[in-house]
Design a protein around this motif. Structure first.
Motif, PDB file in Angstrom:
ATOM      1  N   LEU A 159       3.927  27.305   0.351  1.00  0.00           N
ATOM      2  CA  LEU A 159       4.245  28.016   1.594  1.00  0.00           C
ATOM      3  C   LEU A 159       3.621  27.264   2.753  1.00  0.00           C
ATOM      4  N   LYS A 160       4.436  26.806   3.661  1.00  0.00           N
ATOM      5  CA  LYS A 160       3.890  26.126   4.841  1.00  0.00           C
ATOM      6  C   LYS A 160       3.901  27.081   6.025  1.00  0.00           C
ATOM      7  N   ALA A 161       2.702  27.542   6.394  1.00  0.00           N
ATOM      8  CA  ALA A 161       2.554  28.415   7.561  1.00  0.00           C
ATOM      9  C   ALA A 161       2.306  27.518   8.759  1.00  0.00           C
ATOM     10  N   THR A 162       3.233  27.532   9.707  1.00  0.00           N
ATOM     11  CA  THR A 162       3.127  26.567  10.805  1.00  0.00           C
ATOM     12  C   THR A 162       3.501  27.203  12.144  1.00  0.00           C
ATOM     13  N   LYS A 163       3.675  26.351  13.161  1.00  0.00           N
ATOM     14  CA  LYS A 163       3.875  26.871  14.516  1.00  0.00           C
ATOM     15  C   LYS A 163       5.296  27.347  14.761  1.00  0.00           C
ATOM     16  N   VAL A 164       6.229  26.913  13.936  1.00  0.00           N
ATOM     17  CA  VAL A 164       7.633  27.329  14.105  1.00  0.00           C
ATOM     18  C   VAL A 164       8.003  28.289  12.967  1.00  0.00           C
ATOM     19  N   ASP A 165       9.060  29.085  13.181  1.00  0.00           N
ATOM     20  CA  ASP A 165       9.360  30.138  12.199  1.00  0.00           C
ATOM     21  C   ASP A 165      10.365  29.700  11.147  1.00  0.00           C
ATOM     22  N   ILE A 212       9.762  25.260  -1.459  1.00  0.00           N
ATOM     23  CA  ILE A 212       8.883  25.334  -0.278  1.00  0.00           C
ATOM     24  C   ILE A 212       9.447  26.420   0.634  1.00  0.00           C
ATOM     25  N   ASN A 213       8.576  27.205   1.240  1.00  0.00           N
ATOM     26  CA  ASN A 213       9.033  28.107   2.306  1.00  0.00           C
ATOM     27  C   ASN A 213       8.246  27.790   3.570  1.00  0.00           C
ATOM     28  N   VAL A 214       8.963  27.546   4.654  1.00  0.00           N
ATOM     29  CA  VAL A 214       8.331  27.270   5.953  1.00  0.00           C
ATOM     30  C   VAL A 214       8.464  28.520   6.812  1.00  0.00           C
ATOM     31  N   PHE A 215       7.349  29.029   7.322  1.00  0.00           N
ATOM     32  CA  PHE A 215       7.392  30.252   8.130  1.00  0.00           C
ATOM     33  C   PHE A 215       6.313  30.201   9.203  1.00  0.00           C
ATOM     34  N   SER A 216       6.376  31.167  10.123  1.00  0.00           N
ATOM     35  CA  SER A 216       5.451  31.145  11.265  1.00  0.00           C
ATOM     36  C   SER A 216       4.094  31.734  10.917  1.00  0.00           C
ATOM     37  N   ILE A 217       3.071  30.997  11.284  1.00  0.00           N
ATOM     38  CA  ILE A 217       1.704  31.477  11.076  1.00  0.00           C
ATOM     39  C   ILE A 217       1.364  32.566  12.110  1.00  0.00           C
ATOM     40  N   PHE A 218       2.164  32.625  13.192  1.00  0.00           N
ATOM     41  CA  PHE A 218       1.863  33.566  14.277  1.00  0.00           C
ATOM     42  C   PHE A 218       2.527  34.929  14.082  1.00  0.00           C
ATOM     43  N   LYS A 219       3.429  35.026  13.103  1.00  0.00           N
ATOM     44  CA  LYS A 219       4.185  36.274  12.940  1.00  0.00           C
ATOM     45  C   LYS A 219       3.459  37.193  11.957  1.00  0.00           C
ATOM     46  N   PRO A 220       2.917  38.311  12.431  1.00  0.00           N
ATOM     47  CA  PRO A 220       2.190  39.195  11.523  1.00  0.00           C
ATOM     48  C   PRO A 220       3.086  39.681  10.391  1.00  0.00           C
ATOM     49  N   GLY A 221       2.549  39.680   9.183  1.00  0.00           N
ATOM     50  CA  GLY A 221       3.297  40.187   8.028  1.00  0.00           C
ATOM     51  C   GLY A 221       4.224  39.178   7.364  1.00  0.00           C
ATOM     52  N   ALA A 222       4.386  37.998   8.005  1.00  0.00           N
ATOM     53  CA  ALA A 222       5.351  37.027   7.459  1.00  0.00           C
ATOM     54  C   ALA A 222       4.927  36.535   6.063  1.00  0.00           C
ATOM     55  N   LEU A 223       3.646  36.292   5.882  1.00  0.00           N
ATOM     56  CA  LEU A 223       3.178  35.780   4.578  1.00  0.00           C
ATOM     57  C   LEU A 223       3.540  36.761   3.462  1.00  0.00           C
ATOM     58  N   LYS A 224       3.257  38.039   3.707  1.00  0.00           N
ATOM     59  CA  LYS A 224       3.549  39.031   2.675  1.00  0.00           C
ATOM     60  C   LYS A 224       5.054  39.117   2.404  1.00  0.00           C
ATOM     61  N   ARG A 225       5.830  39.037   3.463  1.00  0.00           N
ATOM     62  CA  ARG A 225       7.288  39.093   3.281  1.00  0.00           C
ATOM     63  C   ARG A 225       7.765  37.930   2.416  1.00  0.00           C
ATOM     64  N   VAL A 226       7.230  36.741   2.668  1.00  0.00           N
ATOM     65  CA  VAL A 226       7.628  35.580   1.863  1.00  0.00           C
ATOM     66  C   VAL A 226       7.233  35.813   0.399  1.00  0.00           C
ATOM     67  N   VAL A 227       6.016  36.290   0.203  1.00  0.00           N
ATOM     68  CA  VAL A 227       5.499  36.499  -1.153  1.00  0.00           C
ATOM     69  C   VAL A 227       6.304  37.580  -1.893  1.00  0.00           C
ATOM     70  N   MET A 228       6.849  38.525  -1.133  1.00  0.00           N
ATOM     71  CA  MET A 228       7.675  39.576  -1.751  1.00  0.00           C
ATOM     72  C   MET A 228       9.108  39.092  -1.995  1.00  0.00           C
ATOM     73  N   GLY A 229       9.367  37.841  -1.629  1.00  0.00           N
ATOM     74  CA  GLY A 229      10.700  37.281  -1.874  1.00  0.00           C
ATOM     75  C   GLY A 229      11.725  37.717  -0.831  1.00  0.00           C
ATOM     76  N   GLU A 230      11.235  38.235   0.311  1.00  0.00           N
ATOM     77  CA  GLU A 230      12.168  38.664   1.359  1.00  0.00           C
ATOM     78  C   GLU A 230      12.630  37.468   2.188  1.00  0.00           C
ATOM     79  N   ASP A 231      13.697  37.677   2.948  1.00  0.00           N
ATOM     80  CA  ASP A 231      14.264  36.591   3.737  1.00  0.00           C
ATOM     81  C   ASP A 231      13.394  36.358   4.972  1.00  0.00           C
ATOM     82  N   GLU A 232      12.557  35.361   4.904  1.00  0.00           N
ATOM     83  CA  GLU A 232      11.622  35.066   5.999  1.00  0.00           C
ATOM     84  C   GLU A 232      11.493  33.551   6.092  1.00  0.00           C
TER      85      GLU A 232
END
Ligand SMILES: Nc1ncnc2c1ncn2[C@@H]1O[C@H](COP(=O)(O)OP(=O)(O)O)[C@@H](O)[C@H]1O
Ligand SMILES: O=c1ccn([C@@H]2O[C@H](COP(=O)(O)OP(=O)(O)O)[C@@H](O)[C@H]2O)c(=O)[nH]1
Length: 238
Positions: A159-165, A212-232
């Motif tokens: 999981l790459k938590a970065t500046k872009v979503d 790999i999943n690339v998602f925003s480090i600034f978006k609250p809850g995004a990590l959990k959504r990715v881990v739950m297999g949701e579209d994030e």
């Protein structure tokens, strides 16, 4: 009971993201928020490895551009990641969770050296393992370290938590018309030369069939959504 989509994840945290709105260094509020989000996925029973960047303190390429020997500058960059790892581990402990730092460069008075079997054991015990000093080699990045440690740990996803979503058709910071992919194959991501991850990291994950999943480090809850297999964010798949 909520069931996570993955049992073991390798989370890449950008050094620069730890700065928050500060000009330099580590922002305590940002780190605390990230730690509480990691805590949420630990509570789901997910084993979490973290590879941390160093760009908030030092980047090898920047040193090289200023005339430094590239390898020397890269070793400085790797040492910067050790400082971030220590700060993150400290925040994890303050939050009442358990963490261990393992460094790819030997610096044993400060943190454990990287020992694969031991790292796996820590993960099995529910400790967050923070992998410092990247791959331990100059000319690589912490994205590649996440692909490498993810493969070694048998993680099911990087999981790459970065500046872009997510991953866009072009750099969204430069091209306002860029469109985000929900999913993209490794071959297409590599073929399009997308710079959100370096090519070495993409290639290693492709060879290992490690998504790999690339998602925003600034978006609250995004990590959990990715881990739950949701579209994030964006999923890169074989
Ligand atoms: N096609 C793309 N899609 C998304 N981001 C891109 C793309 N091309 C370049 N980028 C840039 O890549 C950056 C993330 O990469 P990088 O700076 O290496 O992140 P990190 O510091 O998290 O490792 C984003 O901030 C974005 O501006
Ligand atoms: O395996 C590695 C990982 C990192 N680095 C150096 O450490 C710096 C910080 O890592 P990175 O730029 O990946 O951090 P991030 O962009 O995630 O903050 C890099 O610029 C490189 O100079 C390196 O030489 N080898």
């Amino acid at each position: 009971m909520t069931v996570a989509a993955y049992k073991r994840i390798m989370l890449k945290l950008s050094g620069e993201a730890l700065m928050g709105d500060d000009a330099y260094g580590i922002n305590d509020d940002v780190v605390s928020r990230i730690v509480s989000e990691i805590g949420e996925v630990i509570a789901l029973g997910v084993q979490v490895g973290v590879v941390i960047g160093g760009g908030n303190i030092f980047r090898g390429m920047k040193g090289a551009a200023a005339g430094m020997d590239r390898a020397t500058a890269d070793y400085m960059g790797m040492l910067a990641t050790v400082m971030n790892a220590m700060a993150l581990a400290d925040a994890v402990k303050r939050a009442g969770l358990s963490a261990r730092v393992q460094s790819a460069l030997r610096i044993e008075q400060v943190v454990e050296p990287y020992i694969r079997g031991r790292a796996i054991r820590h993960l099995e015990e529910g400790r967050i393992v923070i992998f410092a000093a990247g791959t331990g080699n100059p000319f690589f990045t912490t994205d590649t370290a996440a692909a490498l440690r993810g493969s070694e740990m048998g993680a099911q996803i990087v999981l790459k938590a970065t500046k872009v979503d997510g991953i866009y058709t072009a750099d969204p910071k430069k091209d306002p018309d860029a469109k985000r992919f929900h999913r993209i194959s490794f071959d297409e991501a590599i073929g399009r030369n997308l710079e959100v991850l370096d090519a070495t990291a993409f290639a290693l994950c492709r060879d290992q069939k490690l998504p790999i999943n690339v998602f925003s480090i600034f978006k609250p809850g995004a990590l959990k959504r990715v881990v739950m297999g949701e579209d994030e964010g964006t999923l890169v798949h074989s």
